[in-house]
Enzyme design. Structure first.
Site, PDB file in Angstrom:
ATOM      1  N   HIS A 188       0.834  -1.212   0.000  1.00 48.47           N
ATOM      2  CA  HIS A 188       0.000   0.000   0.000  1.00 48.47           C
ATOM      3  C   HIS A 188       0.865   1.257   0.000  1.00 48.47           C
ATOM      4  O   HIS A 188       0.939   1.985   0.992  1.00 48.47           O
ATOM      5  CB  HIS A 188      -0.961  -0.009   1.195  1.00 48.47           C
ATOM      6  N   ALA A 190       2.665   4.454  -2.872  1.00 40.54           N
ATOM      7  CA  ALA A 190       2.253   5.333  -3.977  1.00 40.54           C
ATOM      8  C   ALA A 190       2.258   4.610  -5.335  1.00 40.54           C
ATOM      9  O   ALA A 190       1.541   5.010  -6.248  1.00 40.54           O
ATOM     10  CB  ALA A 190       3.167   6.556  -4.031  1.00 40.54           C
ATOM     11  N   HIS A 192       1.233   1.549  -5.822  1.00 38.80           N
ATOM     12  CA  HIS A 192      -0.100   0.914  -5.916  1.00 38.80           C
ATOM     13  C   HIS A 192      -1.129   1.973  -6.327  1.00 38.80           C
ATOM     14  O   HIS A 192      -1.971   1.715  -7.196  1.00 38.80           O
ATOM     15  CB  HIS A 192      -0.480   0.287  -4.568  1.00 38.80           C
ATOM     16  N   HIS A 228      -7.078   6.946  -3.059  1.00 42.21           N
ATOM     17  CA  HIS A 228      -7.970   5.976  -2.399  1.00 42.21           C
ATOM     18  C   HIS A 228      -7.341   5.230  -1.223  1.00 42.21           C
ATOM     19  O   HIS A 228      -8.061   4.663  -0.407  1.00 42.21           O
ATOM     20  CB  HIS A 228      -8.508   4.975  -3.435  1.00 42.21           C
TER      21      HIS A 228
HETATM   22 ZN   LIG Z   1      -5.927   0.098  -2.893  1.00 44.15          ZN
END
Ligand SMILES: [Zn+2]
Length: 480
Positions: A188, A190, A192, A228
């Site tokens: 998790h 940047a 991704h 997100h």
């Molecule tokens: Zn995600």
């Protein structure tokens, strides 16, 4: 739309562009400018302090609680340091605390040469290609894939001009977004976020969407994809709940991570004033709709969304001239983009699988160390990359992408299903070569929503500390 601008040349990890060329020409920045350089913590706190929040605004509640709880957990902090701590994101707090202590930046400010930026520019010409190698692009942009890609897409769609976005504010916003991802999370991080943004772009270009979506929908979709998982701590929601993390308390154990990602994004909107030129009601509704998209990535609500999607497809009643239907499709597109790793070509898919599994296992290591019950899929002694992937593909990814292909029956959808089938077969082949491990993965993924949530820490995982070492400190203690 043909766009011509020069890719910024960025130093590793802490972007300090020497110059950026806009579509109208060059905008020059001094390298000493705090706009893009290492953030001056005092300036950041003043900026955040200058934002006035309506007392009924939940963001205000969030900021205030963050401040209060941070104070509780940092009783030993000195005055200025404490002020900064309560006002910055967790990630930026770590950066700033190093600066306050006079610890120099460990990462050399290496500048890439023209060959690299030239190759990155070439890659962007094929940004709509499903085989786009985000790992390579991240290398070519010196670790700035999220900034570069998002900036490019917003420009390509003409959204900067259309929404009269201030180029300086936009750039500053994107730098802060990228900084607030934790680069030490195996998954998790940047990259991704950049990968999800690129996938979202591919979906936005699908014929059904392309002919229906408005520029506003596209702006929202791209920004939601980029933000997100903002400030994702690399552990999941169950971990936050069982360690009494204040984010779990703040969000009442519900979509804890997604609420945090959303509120963090809203905080950056306001801090940079990116939409401050819009009427207040417009920017507020944009913040709300961004939240609705980000909250849809909560994997524990997967079945709700999938059922609604099926009903619409069965009844053939989706009407994309209707705003609420378009918004629902944007939610589904973002959900697909978020978990599309199994649909990528094997070499890319495999890397993502290894990264997400390593993040699970790191959480399991922390749980063992602190004598907490090890979360499903997080025990490196009982799971493998392969068994986790097979379970995830079978019970989460295949059902979603089958429906997406019903909705958007295109070459891209067939390509994604094709890769997913091949990848699943590859993992099965590798599994057979290895000693079988427990069936924990399959049981967990096939289980209830809550258990399924543990599978995909993507949306469920949550919170707020800096690297592995700080992750080892359960909440209530220091850095978080
Ligand atoms: Zn995600």
């Amino acid at each position: 739309m043909e766009v011509c601008y020069q890719l910024p040349v960025l130093p590793l990890d802490r972007p300090v562009p020497k110059h950026v060329l806009s579509r109208r020409g060059a905008i020059s920045f001094s390298s000493s400018s705090s706009l893009f350089g290492a953030p001056d913590p005092r300036q950041l706190s003043q900026r955040r302090g200058a934002i006035s929040y309506d007392s009924s605004d939940q963001t205000a509640l969030y900021i205030r609680m963050l401040a209060r709880l941070s104070c509780v957990s940092t009783s030993a902090s000195s005055g200025p340091e404490r002020r900064v701590h309560r006002l910055l994101s967790f990630q930026r707090y770590l950066h700033s605390s190093r600066l306050l202590r006079g610890v120099p930046q460990q990462i050399p400010l290496h500048i890439l040469d023209e060959d690299y930026t030239g190759q990155a520019r070439c890659m962007l010409e094929k940004v709509g290609n499903w085989n786009f190698d985000i790992f390579l692009f991240d290398k070519l942009t010196n670790g700035n894939s999220l900034i570069t890609l998002t900036f490019h897409l917003l420009n390509q769609y003409g959204l900067v001009e259309l929404f009269r976005l201030d180029m300086v504010k936009l750039w500053r916003f994107l730098v802060m977004v990228q900084e607030d991802y934790h680069s030490d999370n195996p998954y998790h991080n940047a990259v991704h976020a950049a990968d999800v943004t690129q996938a979202m772009y591919c979906y936005l270009r699908e014929p059904l969407l392309a002919k229906s979506l408005t520029s506003y929908d596209i702006l929202l979709g791209i920004l939601a994809a980029a933000t997100h998982d903002l400030d994702h701590p690399g552990v999941n929601q169950p971990f936050l709940i069982k360690t009494d993390h204040y984010l779990a308390t703040l969000y009442r154990n519900t979509s804890v991570l997604e609420n945090h990602h959303w509120k963090s994004a809203v905080g950056l909107f306001r801090e940079t004033g990116l939409f401050s030129h819009l009427p207040a009601e417009d920017s507020l509704s944009m913040e709300r709709e961004l939240g609705s998209l980000i909250l849809a990535t909560d994997i524990s609500r997967q079945n709700d969304y999938l059922s609604r999607f099926r009903v619409h497809l069965d009844q053939e009643d989706l009407c994309l001239s209707n705003y609420s239907h378009r918004h629902f499709i944007l939610q589904m597109a973002l959900k697909c983009a978020d978990i599309c790793n199994p649909c990528r070509p094997w070499e890319l898919s495999k890397q993502w699988s290894e990264r997400v599994t390593e993040e699970f296992f790191q959480q399991g290591d922390i749980e063992k160390k602190h004598k907490l019950e090890v979360s499903p899929l997080c025990d490196r002694q009982k799971n493998t990359v392969g068994n986790i992937q097979i379970g995830f593909i079978t019970y989460v990814a295949e059902p979603l992408f089958a429906e997406w292909a019903r909705f958007s029956d295109t070459r891209l959808s067939q390509t994604m299903l094709g890769h997913m089938g091949l990848n699943k077969a590859s993992w099965s082949g590798l599994q057979q070569e290895q000693t079988p491990v427990s069936e924990e993965a399959e049981a967990s993924i096939a289980g209830t929503d809550t258990e399924g949530a543990a599978v995909r820490r993507d949306s469920t995982t949550a919170t707020a500390t800096g690297g592995t070492s700080s992750k080892e400190i359960p909440q209530g203690s220091s850095e978080s």
